[in-house]
Structures are given as structure tokens and as C-alpha cells.
Write a protein that holds these residues in place. Structure first.
Motif, mmCIF file in Angstrom:
data_model
loop_
_atom_site.group_PDB
_atom_site.id
_atom_site.type_symbol
_atom_site.label_atom_id
_atom_site.label_comp_id
_atom_site.label_asym_id
_atom_site.label_seq_id
_atom_site.Cartn_x
_atom_site.Cartn_y
_atom_site.Cartn_z
ATOM 1 N N SER A 113 88.419 100.423 0.590
ATOM 2 C CA SER A 113 89.082 99.805 -0.554
ATOM 3 C C SER A 113 88.605 100.457 -1.838
ATOM 4 O O SER A 113 87.434 100.815 -1.971
ATOM 5 N N LEU A 114 89.545 100.612 -2.782
ATOM 6 C CA LEU A 114 89.145 100.979 -4.134
ATOM 7 C C LEU A 114 88.324 99.821 -4.694
ATOM 8 O O LEU A 114 88.669 98.662 -4.497
ATOM 9 N N LYS A 115 87.241 100.130 -5.380
ATOM 10 C CA LYS A 115 86.352 99.057 -5.814
ATOM 11 C C LYS A 115 86.973 98.253 -6.953
ATOM 12 O O LYS A 115 87.464 98.811 -7.937
ATOM 13 N N PRO A 116 86.981 96.907 -6.836
ATOM 14 C CA PRO A 116 87.455 96.062 -7.923
ATOM 15 C C PRO A 116 86.368 95.801 -8.958
ATOM 16 O O PRO A 116 86.650 95.363 -10.066
ATOM 17 N N GLY A 144 82.092 102.461 -14.836
ATOM 18 C CA GLY A 144 82.646 102.362 -13.492
ATOM 19 C C GLY A 144 84.167 102.352 -13.476
ATOM 20 O O GLY A 144 84.802 101.592 -14.203
ATOM 21 N N GLN A 145 84.735 103.192 -12.620
ATOM 22 C CA GLN A 145 86.187 103.253 -12.460
ATOM 23 C C GLN A 145 86.619 102.191 -11.455
ATOM 24 O O GLN A 145 86.406 102.329 -10.251
ATOM 25 N N CYS A 146 87.228 101.104 -11.944
ATOM 26 C CA CYS A 146 87.603 99.974 -11.095
ATOM 27 C C CYS A 146 89.125 99.846 -10.990
ATOM 28 O O CYS A 146 89.857 100.262 -11.880
ATOM 29 N N HIS A 147 89.556 99.253 -9.878
ATOM 30 C CA HIS A 147 90.986 99.059 -9.633
ATOM 31 C C HIS A 147 91.211 97.656 -9.088
ATOM 32 O O HIS A 147 90.515 97.227 -8.161
ATOM 33 N N ARG A 148 92.170 96.949 -9.653
ATOM 34 C CA ARG A 148 92.535 95.616 -9.191
ATOM 35 C C ARG A 148 94.053 95.498 -9.115
ATOM 36 O O ARG A 148 94.751 95.902 -10.046
ATOM 37 N N ARG A 160 95.675 94.556 -19.988
ATOM 38 C CA ARG A 160 95.676 94.010 -18.628
ATOM 39 C C ARG A 160 96.272 95.088 -17.736
ATOM 40 O O ARG A 160 97.472 95.338 -17.777
ATOM 41 N N VAL A 161 95.441 95.720 -16.922
ATOM 42 C CA VAL A 161 95.842 96.907 -16.173
ATOM 43 C C VAL A 161 95.399 96.794 -14.716
ATOM 44 O O VAL A 161 94.746 95.830 -14.312
ATOM 45 N N ARG A 162 95.730 97.819 -13.946
ATOM 46 C CA ARG A 162 95.286 97.892 -12.561
ATOM 47 C C ARG A 162 94.172 98.912 -12.375
ATOM 48 O O ARG A 162 93.486 98.890 -11.355
ATOM 49 N N ALA A 163 94.005 99.795 -13.333
ATOM 50 C CA ALA A 163 92.921 100.781 -13.297
ATOM 51 C C ALA A 163 92.231 100.765 -14.652
ATOM 52 O O ALA A 163 92.885 100.885 -15.682
ATOM 53 N N PHE A 164 90.908 100.628 -14.649
ATOM 54 C CA PHE A 164 90.192 100.539 -15.919
ATOM 55 C C PHE A 164 88.748 100.996 -15.725
ATOM 56 O O PHE A 164 88.224 101.035 -14.608
ATOM 57 N N THR A 165 88.127 101.341 -16.832
ATOM 58 C CA THR A 165 86.711 101.696 -16.826
ATOM 59 C C THR A 165 85.919 100.497 -17.306
ATOM 60 O O THR A 165 86.143 100.001 -18.407
ATOM 61 N N GLN A 166 85.015 100.033 -16.471
ATOM 62 C CA GLN A 166 84.187 98.878 -16.820
ATOM 63 C C GLN A 166 82.801 99.369 -17.217
ATOM 64 O O GLN A 166 82.064 99.906 -16.394
ATOM 65 N N ASP A 167 82.472 99.202 -18.500
ATOM 66 C CA ASP A 167 81.143 99.608 -18.971
ATOM 67 C C ASP A 167 80.165 98.536 -18.503
ATOM 68 O O ASP A 167 79.831 97.616 -19.233
#
Length: 240
Positions: A113-116, A144-148, A160-167
Motif C-alpha cells: 500500500s502507498l503510505k497514508p 513524507g510523501q503520503c497518499h490517501r 484537500r488532495v490524494r497526494a501530499f507532503t506531510q512535514d
């Protein structure tokens, strides 16, 4: 869906319409297109495309945060974007969050899984090697490159996206270190808000949810440390 808004006085309606007009002028989706910062395309709904000018701003923000890492004692790490089902089962994401994860079948018996979120990856790094209490507190920071897999109706520009960078940051510490670590993080947060021009900030303390991990005794200690640290920092907060 049908939405409605009502007002008691025409003056209130006029003020609301003016607010909508001003908000439209500052809509980040409009500005992003006009300033050639990013685009949103039908081939990837919820997956922003950052243009060269957008990357300049993005990298400036990352440079700013890397300076914060140094100032507040964080070390930068990087964890994989895709990880196996085994890890997500261990972390609890598979049972509670699977519908919002992008699953990647590798074979008939293997799924990734792509990491959420970044939390499990940070713990995996912490688990490597032997750690002494002398090594603590240990503060990890990651872009971190996260996907939800957010519902299409909830997508909104790059807010509000499906791919984002979480600091993202995780702190590993002893129980005695919790309170000073929370205080230090609150000071970091206040600095960021101040640097970006936010002055009137009210922090909200979310207390324990019904579905949770850990005993009530542990939650009592964690919540008390958080509230005490917020009081010591002098910031306004509400408990919900």
C-alpha cells in the motif's frame, strides 16, 4: 446535495456576499493558475502538478523547515512511499483505514500500500539497532510523501488532495521527558505561526476518543503533560 444559507437582516446577507467575493479573489486555485504555480488535471484528480515557480516556493518552505530541524534538534529521515500489508496490519491501519488507502497487489498472495501516513516508517527506523536512554529524546523529521484515497466530492485544490507532503515529526523519549518535549514543540509551533503572520491562535486539545489504544492511566498522563505544557507556553487553548 442542496445547501442553504439564511440571514435575519439584509446587512448580514450583504456582508456575507462581500466575504464570498473577497474569498474568490484569494482562492488558491485561481491564484495557482494565474501565477503558474501548480495545476490540477483530470488525469490525476487530487494529485497536484507543481510547476517550476511552484517548486521554488515549495523548496523555500522546505529550506525554512530544515532550519527549524536544526534549531529544535530534529534529524531528517526518509521512509518508503510503499510498504507491505504486514506493516499496515501491525500498525492497525489495515483494519481501521483500509478503505482510504491505495492498495497495490504485487501477486496473488502479496499486497502493498502507498503510505497514508509516516508513523509506522519512523518506528521501523527507531527499531533498528540498540537504543539507550542516553540516546533520548530522539526527534525524527521527514517530508513524507503520503497518499490517501479521499472521496472525489471532498477534493479541494491543494487543500484537500490524494497526494501530499506531510512535514511530519516523531519524538521518542522517556516518560519524564514528555512534558518538556511537548513544551518545546509548542514553542516551535508558535514560532512557525509568528513567522507566517498568524497572531491570534487558539489551540484545541482533543481528548481521548472512544476507539483508542492504551490504558486510561496512560491517557491521563499524556493529556496532563499536554495541558501543563500548553499552560507553561502561555498560549490560549480549548479542551474538546
Amino acid at each position: 446535495r442542496v445547501y442553504g444559507t439564511a440571514f435575519e437582516k439584509k446587512a448580514d446577507l450583504d456582508a456575507y456576499l462581500t466575504l464570498l467575493e473577497e474569498a474568490a479573489k484569494r482562492d488558491h486555485r485561481k491564484l495557482g493558475k494565474e501565477l503558474d504555480l501548480f495545476s490540477l488535471q483530470e488525469e490525476g484528480p487530487g494529485f497536484p502538478f507543481f510547476h517550476p515557480k511552484g517548486m521554488i516556493l515549495r523548496n523555500k518552505l522546505m529550506d525554512y523547515e530544515r532550519e527549524l530541524f536544526k534549531e529544535f534538534g530534529y534529524v531528517e529521515i526518509m521512509t518508503p512511499v510503499i510498504l507491505s500489508k504486514k506493516l499496515w496490519l501491525q500498525s492497525g491501519h489495515w483494519d481501521h483505514y483500509r478503505d482510504d488507502m491505495f492498495l497495490v497487489p504485487v501477486s496473488e498472495t502479496t499486497t502493498y500500500s502507498l503510505k497514508p501516513m509516516n508513523c509506522p516508517g519512523h518506528i521501523m527506523i527507531f527499531r533498528q539497532g540498540i537504543k539507550s536512554y542516553r540516546d533520548l529524546p530522539l526527534r525524527y523529521g521527514e517530508f513524507g510523501q503520503c497518499h490517501r484515497n479521499e472521496p472525489s466530492g471532498g477534493l479541494h485544490g491543494i487543500m484537500r488532495v490524494r497526494a501530499f507532503t506531510q512535514d511530519d515529526g516523531h519524538i521518542f523519549c522517556t516518560e519524564d521527558q514528555i512534558q518538556p518535549e511537548v513544551l518545546a514543540f509548542t514553542q516551535l509551533l508558535q514560532k512557525v505561526y509568528k513567522d507566517f503572520g498568524y497572531k491570534e491562535i487558539i489551540y484545541k486539545v482533543a481528548t481521548r476518543p472512544e476507539a483508542r489504544i492504551g490504558s486510561d492511566e496512560i491517557w491521563d498522563k499524556a493529556e496532563a503533560a499536554l495541558i501543563t505544557s500548553l499552560e507553561a507556553s502561555g498560549c490560549n487553548f480549548e479542551i474538546s
